[in-house]
Design an enzyme around this catalytic site. Structure first.
Site, PDB file in Angstrom:
ATOM      1  N   ARG A  21       0.832  -1.206   0.000  1.00 12.44           N
ATOM      2  CA  ARG A  21       0.000   0.000   0.000  1.00 12.44           C
ATOM      3  C   ARG A  21       0.867   1.256   0.000  1.00 12.44           C
ATOM      4  O   ARG A  21       0.567   2.230  -0.696  1.00 12.44           O
ATOM      5  CB  ARG A  21      -0.952   0.015   1.208  1.00 12.44           C
ATOM      6  CG  ARG A  21      -2.012  -1.060   1.139  1.00 12.44           C
ATOM      7  CD  ARG A  21      -2.883  -1.067   2.385  1.00 12.44           C
ATOM      8  NE  ARG A  21      -2.043  -1.324   3.553  1.00 12.44           N
ATOM      9  CZ  ARG A  21      -2.293  -0.872   4.782  1.00 12.44           C
ATOM     10  NH1 ARG A  21      -3.363  -0.154   5.031  1.00 12.44           N
ATOM     11  NH2 ARG A  21      -1.487  -1.159   5.776  1.00 12.44           N
ATOM     12  N   ASN A  40      -6.176  -2.597   2.619  1.00 14.87           N
ATOM     13  CA  ASN A  40      -6.183  -4.050   2.767  1.00 14.87           C
ATOM     14  C   ASN A  40      -7.620  -4.541   2.899  1.00 14.87           C
ATOM     15  O   ASN A  40      -8.430  -3.923   3.594  1.00 14.87           O
ATOM     16  CB  ASN A  40      -5.403  -4.481   4.010  1.00 14.87           C
ATOM     17  CG  ASN A  40      -3.914  -4.382   3.829  1.00 14.87           C
ATOM     18  OD1 ASN A  40      -3.393  -4.380   2.725  1.00 14.87           O
ATOM     19  ND2 ASN A  40      -3.199  -4.299   4.932  1.00 14.87           N
TER      20      ASN A  40
END
Length: 93
Positions: A21, A40
């Site tokens: 990320r 996530n």
């Protein structure tokens, strides 16, 4: 290529717990002109939502698929839509 779009991408593979990320955000900021987030999901995937010029979104999608990412990407599913707004920058959630 200046049309503004919304890209939603679901990235499968070993993409959680490896900085995926953070690197996605860094690349979105490097590309420029994008807002959205990387998050996530409970099933092990990462969801990426990016809004901005189509060409910039396509560049981010190409990076997601290129394999030059942390971890291991087994596949990316994408959906294109009209922008909804609400993001000031590109965030990690």
């Amino acid at each position: 290529m200046s049309e503004h779009v919304r890209l939603t991408a679901w990235v499968r593979g070993r993409v959680q717990g490896v900085g995926f990320r953070w690197f996605t955000r860094a690349n979105a900021l490097r590309i420029g002109g994008l807002s959205g987030f990387a998050s996530n999901l409970g099933d092990g995937r990462v969801q990426v939502v990016a809004e901005g010029p189509r060409g910039n979104c396509e560049e981010l999608l190409d990076w997601l698929r290129a394999g030059d990412t942390p971890g291991r990407v087994d596949g990316v599913t994408e959906m294109w839509d009209t922008p909804r707004g609400g993001y000031e920058t590109f965030e990690i959630r």
